[in-house]
Scaffold this motif. Structure first.
Motif, PDB file in Angstrom:
ATOM      1  N   UNK A   1       0.849  -1.201   0.000  1.00 20.13           N
ATOM      2  CA  UNK A   1       0.000   0.000   0.000  1.00 20.13           C
ATOM      3  C   UNK A   1       0.880   1.246   0.000  1.00 20.13           C
ATOM      4  N   UNK A   2       1.884   1.238   0.832  1.00 22.05           N
ATOM      5  CA  UNK A   2       2.790   2.387   0.930  1.00 22.05           C
ATOM      6  C   UNK A   2       3.521   2.601  -0.387  1.00 22.05           C
ATOM      7  N   UNK A   3       3.973   1.495  -0.976  1.00 20.96           N
ATOM      8  CA  UNK A   3       4.709   1.597  -2.245  1.00 20.96           C
ATOM      9  C   UNK A   3       3.822   2.248  -3.315  1.00 20.96           C
ATOM     10  N   UNK A   4       2.601   1.783  -3.402  1.00 21.60           N
ATOM     11  CA  UNK A   4       1.705   2.314  -4.436  1.00 21.60           C
ATOM     12  C   UNK A   4       1.257   3.746  -4.132  1.00 21.60           C
ATOM     13  N   UNK A   5       1.048   4.043  -2.855  1.00 24.02           N
ATOM     14  CA  UNK A   5       0.674   5.412  -2.487  1.00 24.02           C
ATOM     15  C   UNK A   5       1.792   6.393  -2.786  1.00 24.02           C
ATOM     16  N   UNK A   6       3.013   5.905  -2.573  1.00 27.77           N
ATOM     17  CA  UNK A   6       4.196   6.707  -2.844  1.00 27.77           C
ATOM     18  C   UNK A   6       4.248   7.123  -4.314  1.00 27.77           C
ATOM     19  N   UNK A   7       3.985   6.152  -5.187  1.00 29.77           N
ATOM     20  CA  UNK A   7       3.982   6.432  -6.636  1.00 29.77           C
ATOM     21  C   UNK A   7       2.893   7.433  -6.980  1.00 29.77           C
ATOM     22  N   UNK A   8       1.718   7.195  -6.405  1.00 26.36           N
ATOM     23  CA  UNK A   8       0.589   8.085  -6.691  1.00 26.36           C
ATOM     24  C   UNK A   8       0.885   9.499  -6.192  1.00 26.36           C
ATOM     25  N   UNK A   9       1.508   9.563  -5.035  1.00 22.15           N
ATOM     26  CA  UNK A   9       1.800  10.870  -4.461  1.00 22.15           C
ATOM     27  C   UNK A   9       2.799  11.640  -5.337  1.00 22.15           C
ATOM     28  N   UNK A  10       3.731  10.904  -5.943  1.00 19.21           N
ATOM     29  CA  UNK A  10       4.665  11.539  -6.895  1.00 19.21           C
ATOM     30  C   UNK A  10       3.897  12.103  -8.080  1.00 19.21           C
ATOM     31  N   UNK A  11       2.931  11.315  -8.525  1.00 25.98           N
ATOM     32  CA  UNK A  11       2.111  11.719  -9.660  1.00 25.98           C
ATOM     33  C   UNK A  11       1.280  12.965  -9.327  1.00 25.98           C
ATOM     34  N   UNK A  12       0.815  13.024  -8.082  1.00 25.28           N
ATOM     35  CA  UNK A  12       0.011  14.167  -7.659  1.00 25.28           C
ATOM     36  C   UNK A  12       0.847  15.441  -7.607  1.00 25.28           C
TER      37      UNK A  12
END
Ligand code: UDP
Ligand code: MG
Length: 310
Positions: free
Chosen positions: A21-32
């Motif tokens: 979850x953290x790994x995927x949220x991290x990617x999304x947060x970069x995208x944001x």
């Protein structure tokens, strides 16, 4: 630094899911592209959830942790997350990756078009047929019985702006049905479809008991229809009893017809006493909820907080 995005993540024995979850949220947060805070609410987990999140928080200042003193339930955990969100835009997400974080940018973009709440609608569920049928029945019942319109097949997964957040925080009730409250506040809301994934790891943390309690909270917190039904049936029975009384008087006075009526009596007694008990139970649901409210206890007790000082 005040974050732009807050992501509320209730966790209850999800140690297998948190790293992914953290790994995927991290990617999304970069995208944001803006600062994101991830608020984990540890709802009294008995596995290593607390340790894992605490370690993440040490490594990454965006990770914050609210540690409940015991299990208070998913809906309360979500509410605690909302109480502690500081972002301009807020998301509520399950921690088992059933709600894919990758759809968040699209949801947040919709907020920027002027909506206060964008809620997710499940397009297809990866659940057993009987659970699907139960959910369908429940949402149907809710839409018929509840005084407010709770969108069909919408869960707690949503994003909202600060205006909606402010409204949500004003609702003090203890028996919380978040998706109902969210709909109750009104404002500009829109649903977006998404594909609900299967759980990444582990098993559901919603026991049948918890699921029923949630369903009951949904119905009883938002509807007087059960009470109105009681009045309705009460009237019907009253009318029926008058008609029968008149009939019995008539039969006794004007005919020689003798009715033993044993079975009928027993059935009637069983039926009406059953109905009485059911009615008391229904009233009890409301009385219990009133009792919960008048006690004025806080919704949750926080044992510790990590990462909220920066
Ligand atoms: N959860 C929680 N407290 C509970 C039960 C569940 O915080 O008492 C969390 C759980 O960790 C998950 C979310 O609520 O992040 C949804 O739970 P789950 O996936 O088990 O429910 P389901 O998707 O099966 O309805
Ligand atoms: Mg789940």
């Amino acid at each position: 630094m005040t974050p732009i995005f807050s992501i509320v993540l209730p966790v209850y024995n999800e140690h297998e899911n948190i790293p992914e979850l953290y790994r995927r949220l991290n990617l999304v947060s970069k995208q944001l592209g803006h600062t994101t805070e991830m608020i984990f609410i540890n709802d009294g987990s008995s596995d290593s959830t607390l340790k894992i999140v605490a370690a993440l928080s040490k490594k990454d200042r965006r990770v914050r942790l609210i540690n409940f003193s015991r299990n208070f339930g998913h809906q309360v955990a979500v509410s605690a997350g909302l109480d502690h969100s500081r972002g301009k835009y807020i998301a509520i997400l399950d921690s088992d990756l059933q709600d894919p974080p990758e759809v968040l940018p699209k949801f947040f973009a919709k907020l920027k078009q002027g909506y206060n709440v964008v809620y997710a609608i499940r397009r297809d569920r990866k659940e057993s047929w009987w659970l699907k049928a139960a959910y369908a029945g429940f949402y149907k019942l809710l839409s018929v019985a509840a005084n407010i319109n709770i969108p069909l097949d919408s869960g707690d997964f949503c994003v909202m702006d600060q205006k909606a957040l402010h409204c949500m925080r004003q609702l003090p009730e203890r028996n919380r049905f978040v998706r109902g409250l969210r709909s109750w506040i009104g404002l500009k809301q829109i649903g977006l479809e998404y594909k609900r994934a299967a759980r990444f790891a582990g098993t559901t943390k919603y026991s049948l008991r918890k699921l029923f309690r949630l369903a009951f909270d949904g119905i009883f917190s938002f509807s007087f229809v059960p009470l109105q039904l009681l009045t309705f049936f009460g009237f019907q029975f009253f009318t029926l009893s008058i008609v029968f009384s008149l009939l019995i008087v008539y039969v006794r006075l004007f005919t020689d017809f003798f009715v033993p009526g044993f079975a009928t009596t027993i059935i009637l007694i069983l039926f009406t006493s059953g109905l009485n008990m059911l009615s008391l139970g229904l009233v009890g649901e409301y009385v219990g909820r009133i009792y919960d409210e008048v006690k004025q206890r806080p919704q949750y007790i926080i044992e510790s907080k990590i990462g909220f000082n920066n």
